[in-house]
Scaffold this motif. Structure first.
Motif, mmCIF file in Angstrom:
data_model
loop_
_atom_site.group_PDB
_atom_site.id
_atom_site.type_symbol
_atom_site.label_atom_id
_atom_site.label_comp_id
_atom_site.label_asym_id
_atom_site.label_seq_id
_atom_site.Cartn_x
_atom_site.Cartn_y
_atom_site.Cartn_z
ATOM 1 N N ASN A 1 3.366 5.588 -2.863
ATOM 2 C CA ASN A 1 4.385 4.533 -2.728
ATOM 3 C C ASN A 1 3.826 3.114 -2.889
ATOM 4 N N ILE A 2 2.709 2.984 -3.570
ATOM 5 C CA ILE A 2 2.179 1.652 -3.891
ATOM 6 C C ILE A 2 2.650 1.319 -5.306
ATOM 7 N N ASN A 3 3.717 0.555 -5.399
ATOM 8 C CA ASN A 3 4.403 0.374 -6.679
ATOM 9 C C ASN A 3 4.276 -1.033 -7.273
ATOM 10 N N GLU A 4 3.468 -1.896 -6.657
ATOM 11 C CA GLU A 4 3.349 -3.260 -7.179
ATOM 12 C C GLU A 4 2.887 -3.316 -8.643
ATOM 13 N N PRO A 5 1.919 -2.485 -9.055
ATOM 14 C CA PRO A 5 1.518 -2.525 -10.472
ATOM 15 C C PRO A 5 2.676 -2.239 -11.425
ATOM 16 N N LEU A 6 3.598 -1.369 -11.010
ATOM 17 C CA LEU A 6 4.762 -1.080 -11.840
ATOM 18 C C LEU A 6 5.769 -2.227 -11.803
ATOM 19 N N LYS B 1 -0.374 6.152 -16.466
ATOM 20 C CA LYS B 1 -1.537 6.954 -16.079
ATOM 21 C C LYS B 1 -2.424 6.202 -15.080
ATOM 22 N N ALA B 2 -2.525 4.880 -15.277
ATOM 23 C CA ALA B 2 -3.413 4.088 -14.427
ATOM 24 C C ALA B 2 -2.904 3.992 -12.996
ATOM 25 N N VAL B 3 -1.582 3.949 -12.847
ATOM 26 C CA VAL B 3 -1.031 3.724 -11.499
ATOM 27 C C VAL B 3 -0.451 4.996 -10.893
ATOM 28 N N PHE B 4 -0.631 6.128 -11.565
ATOM 29 C CA PHE B 4 0.009 7.361 -11.102
ATOM 30 C C PHE B 4 -0.383 7.714 -9.667
#
Length: 406
Positions: free
Chosen positions: A24-29, A15-18
């Motif tokens: 396309n900013i996927n670094e948190p994942l 939810k936080a990085v959705f």
């Protein structure tokens, strides 16, 4: 993660990085699951782009999708980028949907493994039938960081899984004794681990639960088991059950209400329950700690300050909080063979007496130690000199013998 994760930590991360992921900013994942340097998630991380490329190549080669005629920013969300890059055709959108579905299908079995192996694991689900059986427990895993220490967390998880495979947790109890007559006046519940071979081991695994932020679950199990086991003996005069609770658990929302519910459902009275807290709790949140202590004492549950004399600011807390009991740490007993050690213990005991709380000295192991402690006016002790930690049945037998003598 949003659709299939059972772990609340992963749900929170998703939810936080959705919004970021849409662009396309996927670094948190990559670092939050984590995927980077993760031998499990690294497999789909490498394979999915290759398979996606092959699917796209054949879609263009066969002519199902119009060739890309415009290069857009990498921040453009999926589907929209496929539509614009292929000149506004539906084929680009359909191709991206196919690639997304295939990617999800490839990631899913690997993520399912991580759902129970990474930071924030819900241990209650693993040990539902063995260790933690509280169906009402609202305490769940927390997401500590988007970039957790994967190595430490995975090692801690392996340790916890090994516990379930090789044995079981049990409770032992150590009596507290009145030095004037040698009578048992209470008992402290202590966590132990019993291997399949029957060996009883100390709780060296607590650090692993702490690493996984599962101390509340562990504490709640101890509280439930201790109250349930001792409830049949509530009618005994002077019976007291003492339980050490970590700061994470004490500050959990609804802790006092939960304890209240457990006591009401048992035969124990409020005054027969004692909660031990350490200075770590007092340091973490003074305002909330004071509120919880007041709530417990309002119920009638007594509160004891454990490990007194070891913290640099223990003395200051004696004037800020009302404690029913102060337990002098056993580290102060180990230096009684020196004049300095005796004087230090004397000072600590005198300070404790100022509060009008009961004093219990822990770790008493020799007759000489007991004599000196008694000379200081301390009435209650806990230690190997009288009793080691033992199963509850053994203590009940001892208490029955005391009643016969009386």
């Amino acid at each position: 993660m949003l659709l299939f994760a059972k772990n609340r930590g992963y749900k929170t991360l998703a939810k936080a990085v959705f919004i970021l992921a849409l662009f396309n900013i996927n670094e948190p994942l990559l670092f939050g699951i984590p995927i980077i340097f993760n031998p499990i998630m690294l497999i789909p991380f490498i394979l999915v782009p290759q398979v996606s490329l092959v699917i796209a190549y054949f879609a263009f080669w066969i002519g199902w999708v119009e060739p890309i005629n415009e290069v857009n920013s990498w921040l453009l969300p999926p589907l929209l980028s496929g539509y614009l890059s292929t000149g506004g055709t539906a084929g680009g959108v359909i191709l991206q949907i196919v690639i997304l579905v295939v990617g999800v299908a490839m990631y899913y079995p690997f993520f399912k493994i991580m759902d129970t192996r990474s930071e924030g694991i819900d241990v209650t689900r693993i040990f539902n039938r063995r260790f933690f059986v509280n169906s009402d427990m609202a305490v769940k895993s927390k997401l500590a960081s988007f970039i957790p220490s994967m190595q430490s967390n995975l090692q801690a998880q392996r340790d916890v899984e090994r516990l379930n495979a090789e044995g079981e947790m049990i409770l032992y109890y150590q009596p507290q004794v009145d030095v004037k007559d040698g009578q048992i006046v209470g008992m402290e519940a202590l966590l132990r681990y019993r291997t399949r071979n029957g060996d009883i081991l100390p709780p060296t695994f607590i650090q692993s639960f702490s690493q996984l932020q599962m101390m509340p679950e562990l504490d709640y199990w101890v509280i439930e088991q201790a109250i349930q086991a001792t409830s049949p003996y509530s009618s005994r005069p002077g019976f007291l059950l003492s339980i050490n609770v970590s700061s994470d658990t004490i500050l959990t929302k609804g802790f006092v209400k939960y304890l209240d519910k457990l006591i009401i459902g048992s035969s124990l009275k409020y005054e027969q329950i004692e909660i031990e807290i350490t200075e770590e709790l007092l340091v973490s949140d003074e305002v909330m700690t004071a509120e919880v202590i007041n709530q417990l004492r309002t119920l009638g549950v007594s509160v004891a300050l454990d490990d007194f004399g070891t913290g640099f600011s223990s003395l200051a807390y004696l004037s800020r909080y009302d404690f029913d009991k102060i337990k002098v740490d056993r580290s102060l007993i180990q230096k009684l063979d020196t004049a300095r050690g005796k004087e230090l213990l004397r000072i600590v005991v005198e300070l404790g007496k100022v509060t009008n709380a009961k004093l219990v000295v822990e770790g008493v192991e020799t007759h000489e130690e007991l004599q000196y402690i008694s000379s200081l006016g301390v009435r209650y002790v806990q230690g190997f000199y009288y009793y080691k930690a033992m199963p509850l049945d053994n203590i009940v037998t001892l208490m029955d013998a005391e009643r016969v003598v009386v």
